[in-house]
Motif scaffolding. Sequence first.
Motif, PDB file in Angstrom:
ATOM      1  N   ASP A 148       0.825  -1.206   0.000  1.00 34.33           N
ATOM      2  CA  ASP A 148       0.000   0.000   0.000  1.00 34.33           C
ATOM      3  C   ASP A 148       0.858   1.255   0.000  1.00 34.33           C
ATOM      4  O   ASP A 148       0.572   2.214  -0.716  1.00 34.33           O
ATOM      5  CB  ASP A 148      -0.921   0.004   1.217  1.00 34.33           C
ATOM      6  CG  ASP A 148      -1.864  -1.172   1.231  1.00 34.33           C
ATOM      7  OD1 ASP A 148      -2.291  -1.591   0.142  1.00 34.33           O
ATOM      8  OD2 ASP A 148      -2.158  -1.684   2.326  1.00 34.33           O
ATOM      9  N   LYS A 149       1.892   1.240   0.795  1.00 27.93           N
ATOM     10  CA  LYS A 149       2.765   2.415   0.871  1.00 27.93           C
ATOM     11  C   LYS A 149       3.488   2.671  -0.453  1.00 27.93           C
ATOM     12  O   LYS A 149       3.608   3.810  -0.895  1.00 27.93           O
ATOM     13  CB  LYS A 149       3.776   2.242   1.999  1.00 27.93           C
ATOM     14  CG  LYS A 149       3.141   2.298   3.370  1.00 27.93           C
ATOM     15  CD  LYS A 149       4.145   2.054   4.456  1.00 27.93           C
ATOM     16  CE  LYS A 149       3.464   2.021   5.813  1.00 27.93           C
ATOM     17  NZ  LYS A 149       4.385   1.717   6.889  1.00 27.93           N
ATOM     18  N   ILE A 150       3.946   1.600  -1.097  1.00 30.72           N
ATOM     19  CA  ILE A 150       4.636   1.746  -2.378  1.00 30.72           C
ATOM     20  C   ILE A 150       3.675   2.258  -3.449  1.00 30.72           C
ATOM     21  O   ILE A 150       3.998   3.176  -4.208  1.00 30.72           O
ATOM     22  CB  ILE A 150       5.282   0.419  -2.805  1.00 30.72           C
ATOM     23  CG1 ILE A 150       6.463   0.095  -1.897  1.00 30.72           C
ATOM     24  CG2 ILE A 150       5.727   0.469  -4.261  1.00 30.72           C
ATOM     25  CD1 ILE A 150       7.038  -1.288  -2.109  1.00 30.72           C
ATOM     26  N   ALA A 151       2.487   1.678  -3.517  1.00 24.68           N
ATOM     27  CA  ALA A 151       1.523   2.069  -4.547  1.00 24.68           C
ATOM     28  C   ALA A 151       1.070   3.513  -4.385  1.00 24.68           C
ATOM     29  O   ALA A 151       1.005   4.259  -5.365  1.00 24.68           O
ATOM     30  CB  ALA A 151       0.318   1.135  -4.521  1.00 24.68           C
ATOM     31  N   THR A 152       0.762   3.918  -3.165  1.00 29.26           N
ATOM     32  CA  THR A 152       0.312   5.293  -2.963  1.00 29.26           C
ATOM     33  C   THR A 152       1.441   6.286  -3.197  1.00 29.26           C
ATOM     34  O   THR A 152       1.228   7.352  -3.777  1.00 29.26           O
ATOM     35  CB  THR A 152      -0.283   5.487  -1.562  1.00 29.26           C
ATOM     36  OG1 THR A 152       0.649   5.060  -0.578  1.00 29.26           O
ATOM     37  CG2 THR A 152      -1.578   4.727  -1.403  1.00 29.26           C
ATOM     38  N   ALA A 153       2.641   5.949  -2.770  1.00 27.97           N
ATOM     39  CA  ALA A 153       3.771   6.860  -2.990  1.00 27.97           C
ATOM     40  C   ALA A 153       4.094   6.981  -4.474  1.00 27.97           C
ATOM     41  O   ALA A 153       4.353   8.078  -4.977  1.00 27.97           O
ATOM     42  CB  ALA A 153       4.991   6.370  -2.217  1.00 27.97           C
ATOM     43  N   PHE A 154       4.057   5.869  -5.204  1.00 24.31           N
ATOM     44  CA  PHE A 154       4.366   5.904  -6.634  1.00 24.31           C
ATOM     45  C   PHE A 154       3.299   6.665  -7.409  1.00 24.31           C
ATOM     46  O   PHE A 154       3.609   7.520  -8.247  1.00 24.31           O
ATOM     47  CB  PHE A 154       4.514   4.475  -7.166  1.00 24.31           C
ATOM     48  CG  PHE A 154       4.953   4.405  -8.597  1.00 24.31           C
ATOM     49  CD1 PHE A 154       6.184   4.905  -8.992  1.00 24.31           C
ATOM     50  CD2 PHE A 154       4.120   3.840  -9.553  1.00 24.31           C
ATOM     51  CE1 PHE A 154       6.581   4.838 -10.315  1.00 24.31           C
ATOM     52  CE2 PHE A 154       4.516   3.765 -10.874  1.00 24.31           C
ATOM     53  CZ  PHE A 154       5.748   4.268 -11.260  1.00 24.31           C
ATOM     54  N   GLY A 155       2.028   6.383  -7.138  1.00 26.60           N
ATOM     55  CA  GLY A 155       0.942   7.072  -7.835  1.00 26.60           C
ATOM     56  C   GLY A 155       0.919   8.561  -7.540  1.00 26.60           C
ATOM     57  O   GLY A 155       0.799   9.393  -8.446  1.00 26.60           O
ATOM     58  N   ALA A 156       1.039   8.910  -6.264  1.00 27.74           N
ATOM     59  CA  ALA A 156       1.049  10.328  -5.900  1.00 27.74           C
ATOM     60  C   ALA A 156       2.302  11.017  -6.416  1.00 27.74           C
ATOM     61  O   ALA A 156       2.250  12.179  -6.828  1.00 27.74           O
ATOM     62  CB  ALA A 156       0.956  10.468  -4.383  1.00 27.74           C
ATOM     63  N   GLY A 157       3.427  10.308  -6.421  1.00 30.27           N
ATOM     64  CA  GLY A 157       4.663  10.889  -6.942  1.00 30.27           C
ATOM     65  C   GLY A 157       4.577  11.202  -8.427  1.00 30.27           C
ATOM     66  O   GLY A 157       5.052  12.252  -8.880  1.00 30.27           O
ATOM     67  N   LEU A 158       3.964  10.308  -9.192  1.00 31.10           N
ATOM     68  CA  LEU A 158       3.786  10.573 -10.623  1.00 31.10           C
ATOM     69  C   LEU A 158       2.898  11.783 -10.852  1.00 31.10           C
ATOM     70  O   LEU A 158       3.182  12.630 -11.704  1.00 31.10           O
ATOM     71  CB  LEU A 158       3.187   9.350 -11.314  1.00 31.10           C
ATOM     72  CG  LEU A 158       4.118   8.173 -11.567  1.00 31.10           C
ATOM     73  CD1 LEU A 158       3.326   6.983 -12.091  1.00 31.10           C
ATOM     74  CD2 LEU A 158       5.202   8.551 -12.546  1.00 31.10           C
ATOM     75  N   MET A 159       1.827  11.886 -10.077  1.00 34.08           N
ATOM     76  CA  MET A 159       0.935  13.032 -10.232  1.00 34.08           C
ATOM     77  C   MET A 159       1.617  14.330  -9.824  1.00 34.08           C
ATOM     78  O   MET A 159       1.488  15.348 -10.510  1.00 34.08           O
ATOM     79  CB  MET A 159      -0.337  12.816  -9.419  1.00 34.08           C
ATOM     80  CG  MET A 159      -1.220  11.727  -9.987  1.00 34.08           C
ATOM     81  SD  MET A 159      -2.697  11.412  -9.027  1.00 34.08           S
ATOM     82  CE  MET A 159      -3.465  12.998  -9.023  1.00 34.08           C
ATOM     83  N   LEU A 160       2.359  14.304  -8.732  1.00 37.94           N
ATOM     84  CA  LEU A 160       3.070  15.513  -8.307  1.00 37.94           C
ATOM     85  C   LEU A 160       4.149  15.915  -9.310  1.00 37.94           C
ATOM     86  O   LEU A 160       4.350  17.099  -9.567  1.00 37.94           O
ATOM     87  CB  LEU A 160       3.689  15.303  -6.925  1.00 37.94           C
ATOM     88  CG  LEU A 160       2.721  15.392  -5.763  1.00 37.94           C
ATOM     89  CD1 LEU A 160       3.418  15.020  -4.460  1.00 37.94           C
ATOM     90  CD2 LEU A 160       2.138  16.780  -5.664  1.00 37.94           C
TER      91      LEU A 160
END
Length: 96
Positions: free
Chosen positions: A8-20
């Motif tokens: 969960d931490k990897i997926a949310t960080a990766f998805g939010a990082g791409l958007m940011l």
Amino acid sequence: MKEFDITDKIATAFGAGLMLLGIVGLGLVELVAGKPYSPVPLTNEAGDVIANPAIDPTLRTGLVLLGLAVLFAWGVYRAATPDRGVDQTPTEVTAD
């Protein structure tokens, strides 16, 4: 309520990082590059291109959409996996 594990931490960080990166990071690059801030090439009356955007808008849009796709896939994964923290044994309920 499900607890966050490493997936969960990897997926949310990766998805939010791409958007940011697509919104904020490349937006700052556009600001530093200077005017014009237009997402399309600017032309004069003769049709000559006088200014281009620093970053291709399709790249920025693609990063944001990829981030949203990662977060959507993570949400589907979370909905499909059972809650590991809850006891799954049936309980007996008596009627009054």
